[in-house]
Scaffold this active site. Structure first.
Site, PDB file in Angstrom:
ATOM      1  N   CYS A  41    -100.419 -25.251-109.791  1.00  0.00           N
ATOM      2  CA  CYS A  41    -101.520 -26.202-109.670  1.00  0.00           C
ATOM      3  C   CYS A  41    -101.921 -26.781-111.012  1.00  0.00           C
ATOM      4  CB  CYS A  41    -102.719 -25.532-109.001  1.00  0.00           C
ATOM      5  SG  CYS A  41    -103.467 -24.173-109.951  1.00  0.00           S
ATOM      6  N   HIS A  68    -107.800 -21.541-109.044  1.00  0.00           N
ATOM      7  CA  HIS A  68    -106.975 -22.654-108.569  1.00  0.00           C
ATOM      8  C   HIS A  68    -107.577 -23.978-109.027  1.00  0.00           C
ATOM      9  CE1 HIS A  68    -104.229 -24.862-106.065  1.00  0.00           C
ATOM     10  NE2 HIS A  68    -105.179 -25.324-105.280  1.00  0.00           N
ATOM     11  N   ASP A 109    -104.403 -31.864-102.789  1.00  0.00           N
ATOM     12  CA  ASP A 109    -103.816 -30.681-103.414  1.00  0.00           C
ATOM     13  C   ASP A 109    -102.296 -30.704-103.280  1.00  0.00           C
ATOM     14  OD1 ASP A 109    -103.256 -28.208-104.477  1.00  0.00           O
ATOM     15  OD2 ASP A 109    -104.716 -27.115-103.270  1.00  0.00           O
TER      16      ASP A 109
END
Length: 268
Positions: free
Chosen positions: A72, A110, A125
């Site tokens: 991420c 995250h 995402d």
């Protein structure tokens, strides 16, 4: 060097000059997930953990253009930059999975993105291994369905204010939490403490026997995630889980997920 046109070409955009609208965002989101894998070994871990001080141009070259992927902290960071360049109103959000909070003791394990379009907020995402949403999710109380899976946002108040649990379920599975987050815009330096903790964790990790593997790939109607020796495949909301014992098969699966060739390991 980071290049918007090269980025768009790499993830398969063929619609001409992109407009900062919802249809474009949906296409870019899914095409990105289908083109670039989640790969915990792709960026930032070979020579230590780099979450904040990231060479975006180098990550763009290797992670995006060469297809090595990343986590991420690389993929959503670059997608954030792409969306900004295309005229979207975006901000960074932080979240935590149950495992992330257990390992690192933080709620900002995250990194993902919020986009605002015509007064509505959308979760974006492209840096989560899965299973999770393949297209942006509207921030609302409604249950949303994508490719056989359902998603909902469950709000709750705690000592830090309102927290939101993103939950998902397949056709025959129960609701489970993907991650928990707050609608609070973040800055890069917010992840510095996590970077320090992750470095300490990485330095003491045991030698890899396949258990440290974490990679994921999105297909047209679902995702495949290899976590350690556990393989989860979701197709049209139907899930199959098994343990991969054979080392050669495990390596074929890793290669299949990173190259996007589902036939290589029987994922098609």
């Amino acid at each position: 060097m980071f290049d918007v046109d090269a980025y768009l070409g790499r993830i398969g955009w063929t619609g001409g000059a992109p407009r900062p609208d919802l249809a474009t965002l949906r296409t870019l989101h899914k095409q990105h997930l289908m083109t670039v894998p989640y790969n915990v070994a792709g960026q930032g871990f070979a020579d230590g953990v780099h979450l904040v001080d990231v060479d975006e141009d180098e990550v763009f070259r290797t992670g995006i253009m060469e297809g090595l992927g990343g986590t991420c902290f690389q993929l959503n960071r670059l997608f954030f930059r792409l969306l900004s360049a295309l005229g979207y109103e975006v901000s960074l959000l932080a979240a935590s999975t149950a495992e992330g909070r257990e390992n690192f003791g933080t709620e900002i394990e995250h990194m993902f993105v919020r986009a605002v379009l015509d007064g509505e907020e959308w979760l974006v995402d492209v840096g989560y291994p899965g299973p999770s949403y393949l297209e942006p999710l509207r921030v609302s109380d409604e249950v949303q369905t994508q490719y056989g899976c359902q998603y909902r946002l469950v709000r709750k108040d705690d000592e830090g204010g309102e927290a939101i649990a993103l939950q998902r379920r397949g056709r025959v599975t129960r609701w489970g939490t993907v991650y928990t987050f707050r609608l609070q815009a973040r800055q890069w330096h917010d992840w510095k403490e996590l970077e320090d903790r992750a470095r300490a964790h990485h330095a003491t990790a045991a030698p890899d026997d396949g258990q440290g593997t974490l990679c994921g790939r999105t297909f047209a109607d679902g995702q495949a995630v290899l976590k350690g020796r556990r393989l989860l495949v979701v197709r049209d909301g139907r899930e199959r889980v098994r343990t991969v014992v054979d080392d050669a098969e495990h390596q074929r699966l890793v290669t299949a997920l990173l190259t996007g060739d589902p036939d290589l390991a029987g994922l098609a």
